[in-house]
Every structure is written in structure tokens, then in C-alpha cells.
Write a protein that holds these residues in place. Sequence first.
Motif, PDB file in Angstrom:
ATOM      1  N   CYS A  56     -29.133  99.838  64.694  1.00 55.23           N
ATOM      2  CA  CYS A  56     -29.213 101.157  65.330  1.00 55.23           C
ATOM      3  C   CYS A  56     -28.508 101.139  66.677  1.00 55.23           C
ATOM      4  N   ALA A  73     -29.180 114.480  70.227  1.00 56.78           N
ATOM      5  CA  ALA A  73     -29.110 114.446  68.755  1.00 56.78           C
ATOM      6  C   ALA A  73     -28.824 115.845  68.222  1.00 56.78           C
ATOM      7  N   GLN A 126     -26.536 114.721  62.065  1.00 55.39           N
ATOM      8  CA  GLN A 126     -26.437 113.327  62.474  1.00 55.39           C
ATOM      9  C   GLN A 126     -27.575 112.525  61.829  1.00 55.39           C
ATOM     10  N   LEU A 135     -30.773 109.779  62.268  1.00 57.25           N
ATOM     11  CA  LEU A 135     -31.787 109.451  63.259  1.00 57.25           C
ATOM     12  C   LEU A 135     -32.891 108.661  62.574  1.00 57.25           C
ATOM     13  N   GLN A 194     -30.478 105.605  66.434  1.00 58.05           N
ATOM     14  CA  GLN A 194     -29.563 106.256  65.503  1.00 58.05           C
ATOM     15  C   GLN A 194     -29.049 105.158  64.570  1.00 58.05           C
TER      16      GLN A 194
END
Length: 167
Positions: A26, A34, A38, A40, A90
Motif C-alpha cells: 500500500c 481519495a 480509486q 482504498l 491505498q
Amino acid sequence: QATHAHPRMSDSDGDYNDGDSGAANCTPIDAGSARKGQFLMIKGRPCKIVDMSKAKVGKHGAAKCQFTGIDIFTGKKLECSAPASANLGQPIVERVELQLVDIDDGGFVSLMTAGGEIRSDLTLPSDEALATKIRELFDEGTDFYCTILKATGEEQIIDVKTMSTVT
């Protein structure tokens, strides 16, 4: 007064992709940065953000972000909320295409890498329609690629693509 010959971690420019050891699954992202679409980490699972909202709590409160995501491997809907300034994870998500070579009786697939090596550590996907499509293409003798989605140490076949034949 000590002078620092070597920069401390806090002095770096935040380039977290330098060492590709596979251990860093990550990269950090501020909750407020964010965006929908995307990836997460939500409740320890890699998710694609399908909905998000930002709300100011009050005159002296911090903004809060609410995220709704779909687990990229299971398809489950997960939700979380965090202050906009919170550091979230992420996941690093990769897609690779490998040629299918064989399917054994246990449902394990043999795939050939670009380097010509064979790997046999993945199974047919749990998605019945996709698994059936893979078996049918294989039984017909069609040459095709399996698209593998990789994130947080997990891998799964998510699609197939037939090879175009050049004559």
C-alpha cells in the motif's frame, strides 16, 4: 549540534514506490484526497471506491469522509469513515496477462509468463460463468490470455482475452 549526513525517513519526498520488494502493498493517501474510482483499503480489504462524501462536523470540527467501496476480489460492499486528514492505505493494484497452458483436475491453471516460465499456483475463478468460459476456450483449443488482478498479496483471474492470430 549534530548534522545529519543521511536524510531521515521524515525528510524523504514520500516516494514510496522505490523499493519493489512486494512487502509494501500500500501507499499512504490522505482521506480527503481519495476520489471515486480509486482504490482504498477498507476494513483490511482492497476496494474500489464507488461512493464517497465529505461532511464538516461543525465550527471547530474536522471534516469527515465517508467511503463506500467494493472489494476487488469478493465483490462485497464495505464502508468506512475517517477524518479528512487521516492517513489511509491505498493498495497497489496490478493487472497482468498470462497465457493459459493447462487446467488440472483440481481446478488449478498452468499459466505461462512473458519469460516463458510456467506457474501453477492459481485456481479457476470462483465466478462460475468466467470459470466455464475458461474451460470452454481451453477445450476448444483456443489460445488465450487470463487477466490476473494482483493486490495485497492476493491474485485472482478476472477476465480472459483471446489471442489475435496474425496471418
